[in-house]
Design an enzyme around this catalytic site. Structure first.
Site, PDB file in Angstrom:
ATOM      1  N   ASP A 231      -6.378 -65.170  15.714  1.00  0.00           N
ATOM      2  CA  ASP A 231      -5.918 -63.788  15.577  1.00  0.00           C
ATOM      3  C   ASP A 231      -5.944 -63.066  16.929  1.00  0.00           C
ATOM      4  O   ASP A 231      -6.939 -63.157  17.666  1.00  0.00           O
ATOM      5  CB  ASP A 231      -6.861 -63.072  14.597  1.00  0.00           C
ATOM      6  CG  ASP A 231      -6.430 -61.642  14.312  1.00  0.00           C
ATOM      7  OD1 ASP A 231      -5.370 -61.468  13.711  1.00  0.00           O
ATOM      8  OD2 ASP A 231      -7.172 -60.710  14.698  1.00  0.00           O
ATOM      9  N   GLU A 291      -1.620 -66.621  17.298  1.00  0.00           N
ATOM     10  CA  GLU A 291      -0.860 -65.386  17.088  1.00  0.00           C
ATOM     11  C   GLU A 291      -0.490 -64.884  18.486  1.00  0.00           C
ATOM     12  O   GLU A 291      -1.168 -64.034  19.060  1.00  0.00           O
ATOM     13  CB  GLU A 291      -1.675 -64.332  16.336  1.00  0.00           C
ATOM     14  CG  GLU A 291      -0.758 -63.179  15.918  1.00  0.00           C
ATOM     15  CD  GLU A 291      -1.464 -61.869  15.619  1.00  0.00           C
ATOM     16  OE1 GLU A 291      -0.825 -60.991  15.036  1.00  0.00           O
ATOM     17  OE2 GLU A 291      -2.644 -61.706  15.982  1.00  0.00           O
TER      18      GLU A 291
HETATM   19  C1  GLC Z   1      -3.561 -59.468  13.926  1.00  0.00           C
HETATM   20  C2  GLC Z   1      -3.418 -59.551  12.427  1.00  0.00           C
HETATM   21  C3  GLC Z   1      -3.249 -58.179  11.897  1.00  0.00           C
HETATM   22  C4  GLC Z   1      -4.497 -57.396  12.228  1.00  0.00           C
HETATM   23  C5  GLC Z   1      -4.800 -57.449  13.718  1.00  0.00           C
HETATM   24  C6  GLC Z   1      -6.195 -57.008  13.995  1.00  0.00           C
HETATM   25  O1  GLC Z   1      -2.443 -58.922  14.520  1.00  0.00           O
HETATM   26  O2  GLC Z   1      -2.352 -60.390  12.105  1.00  0.00           O
HETATM   27  O3  GLC Z   1      -3.027 -58.170  10.516  1.00  0.00           O
HETATM   28  O4  GLC Z   1      -4.335 -56.067  11.825  1.00  0.00           O
HETATM   29  O5  GLC Z   1      -4.702 -58.744  14.236  1.00  0.00           O
HETATM   30  O6  GLC Z   1      -7.112 -57.974  13.616  1.00  0.00           O
END
Ligand code: GLC
Length: 568
Positions: A231, A291
């Protein structure tokens, strides 16, 4: 034992260890030397919304376990479960208060173990979501950190003095709106949170943080997890000198000044850290999915690592920036991903972006377009990551009243920014109340489209989006060219139709996607690709008019997909 023999034995042991270690890193699953995650289809499950087994309106792990047959039948090889750890749910689980447990709303560690065992029986791997940039303030590390300036965990987070009374340390803006700094009256300093106030950033410059977090991954590997989705990995490090970010003209959708996140996004240290995290993953034959919000090819390439020693599967979100059906734009993005030299990762929707059904749909042909999109990203060279419900043609269901909004981004940005609730609604299992997701009122409302778009109904309809996904995924798993073939762009000047070959040995799969609302007829000459006297056989199509007579004349309905085998 003689000294000499002893020496030889330990040498042998070292060689054996080295061999088994390198094997763990590169255990191929096919003749092309692919690893399991290259052939696998991944599927993201937002656990709050997948299946509710205990009737509280929120999905849970036992609910997921009850749907493994469905997932296997669909053609899923690995599920990525969005965070299900204990959490105050400020950001619906992306604020973790304990990395080594399951939130009671989702079940217990025992339930997780049962799910892992069942999934193994189904040949489905489990990927956990690793929220490594920040914790909840209710995590024991933060509680101690905030307790005094000299506490053992003080330096586990990013604490700084303000510039002056009431003035934060610098101009950095939170992705959730407002300053990224929160003043703590008790210790008289600010802590940094890129996301919500309830998501303080960990200090990855502290070796104790690194060790504790690597141990978290080991905890889950030992429980049968096959990898992690990392993440917000772009944001792991911040400039220690806290330089102000350059301010750009205009305001963002949350009303804050636009800013170039020069000093708190994608710092070079991220890559050093990823190499170390990867070493731990390699010891477990595990995959890291990133991500990774990159804005150009070089940034994406960097995430693979110079020696393929960072993230195996960095998600290419540049692909999602193509927000309309455009053969030219998709062709360019595919070429972009291919040019990194890495193994591409294609995603068309997730829990942070409006569903692809709405993003690409024209309001009239949405089902055809949903199939068209599947026909593209499930046949490209690389690993696809699906999002639950996409295979049904689930649509966004945005809140209409501010008081109904649950997502912190929607609360901060209403009404311009409605937040992410719309793409997180319950999975549509059948036509019964709440779409068969739960006996109770679900935490988010299901859209009325569940009457027509649900698993049970679509399984009965040969032309449904779900059936198309099933056929396509079956093909993808069986076909050597779709699994191993290279990607060759065809007819690149055609701005209505995206076509390509997946070419492997003596065969190839031809994919033709009509991205326009008008019927198209196209002609292919594949002699330059080594198929001068090609034989063609249709594998899958949504065109009602049988498209193929020969490669010189392929006729396609509006938004149609045509997939054929081409052999020499
Ligand atoms: C990432 C997740 C998102 C979340 C953010 C903070 O972007 O996909 O849903 O709000 O991280 O953890």
């Amino acid at each position: 034992m003689s000294q000499k023999f002893h020496h030889a034995a330990s040498l042998l042991a070292i060689v054996f260890l080295a061999l088994s270690f390198s094997q763990a890193q590169t255990r191929p699953v096919d003749a092309e030397g692919h690893q399991w995650w290259q052939d696998a289809v991944f599927y993201e499950i937002y656990p709050r919304s997948f299946a509710d087994s205990n009737g509280d309106g929120i999905g849970d792990l036992n609910g997921i376990a009850s749907k493994l047959d469905y997932l296997k039948d669909l053609g899923v090889d690995a599920i990525w479960i969005s965070p299900c750890y204990p959490s105050p749910q400020v950001d619906f689980g992306y604020d973790v208060s304990d990395y080594e447990d399951i939130d009671p709303m989702y079940g217990t560690l025992k339930d997780f173990q049962n799910l892992a065992n069942d999934a193994k029986q189904h040949n489905i791997r489990i990927i956990m979501d690793f929220v490594l940039n920040h914790t909840s303030p209710q995590h024991k590390w933060f509680i101690d950190s905030a307790s005094s300036r000299t506490s053992a965990h003080r330096d586990w987070y990013i604490w700084r003095d303000g510039k002056a009374p009431g003035v934060p340390p610098n101009n950095w803006i939170s992705g959730f709106g407002g300053s990224a700094w929160q003043f703590d009256a008790k210790t008289g300093q600010y802590y940094y949170h890129y996301f919500a106030v309830g998501q303080p950033d960990l200090n990855w410059r502290n070796p104790a943080v690194e060790k504790a977090m690597f141990d978290v991954t080991r905890f889950w590997y030992e429980r049968g997890v096959s990898g992690f989705r990392l993440d917000a990995v772009d944001l792991l490090f911040e400039d220690p000198n806290l330089h102000d970010n350059p301010v750009l003209p205009g305001k963002n959708e949350l009303g804050d000044p636009n800013m170039e996140n020069k000093y708190n996004d994608k710092l070079p240290e991220v890559h050093t850290e990823l190499k170390k995290l990867r070493k731990v993953a390699d010891e477990h034959d595990a995959v890291l999915i990133g991500e990774t919000y990159t804005s150009n090819r070089d940034e994406l390439k960097e995430y693979y690592g110079d020696h393929n020693d960072e993230i195996q599967l960095p998600m290419d979100f540049m692909f999602c920036t193509v927000n309309k059906l455009s053969a030219n734009d998709f062709r360019a993005q595919i070429a972009n991903a291919e040019s990194t030299g890495g193994w591409p990762v294609y995603v068309i929707s997730n829990h942070d972006m409006p569903r692809s059904y709405d993003r690409y749909g024209d309001g009239k042909h949405n089902d055809q377009i949903a199939k068209l999109m599947a026909g593209m990203y499930l046949t490209l060279r690389g690993t696809p990551v699906m999002y639950y419900g996409e295979e049904l043609g689930m649509e966004n269901n945005d809140p209409v009243r501010k008081e109904d909004v649950r997502d912190p981004i929607g609360i901060a940005g209403w009404p311009e920014e409605k937040g992410r609730d719309g793409e997180r609604t319950p999975m549509q299992w059948n036509d019964s109340p709440n779409a068969g997701f739960s006996a109770a009122k679900p935490w988010l409302p299901v859209p009325s489209s569940y009457h027509t778009h649900n698993v049970a109904g679509e399984l009965q309809q040969p032309e449904s989006v779900l059936q198309f996904y099933k056929h396509l995924l079956a093909l993808r798993h069986q076909d050597a060219a779709l699994l191993n073939g290279d990607y060759v762009a065809l007819n690149q000047n055609n701005s209505n139709v995206l076509s390509y070959l997946r070419r492997y040995k003596n065969e190839a799969v031809l994919v033709v996607l009509n991205m326009s609302a008008i019927p198209q007829t196209i002609s292919f000459n594949l002699s330059g690709e080594g198929f001068s006297q090609a034989k063609v056989a249709t594998l899958l199509t949504t065109s009602t008019s049988q498209p193929i007579g020969s490669l010189e004349h392929v006729a396609l309905d509006p938004f149609a997909v045509y997939i054929a085998r081409v052999s020499r």
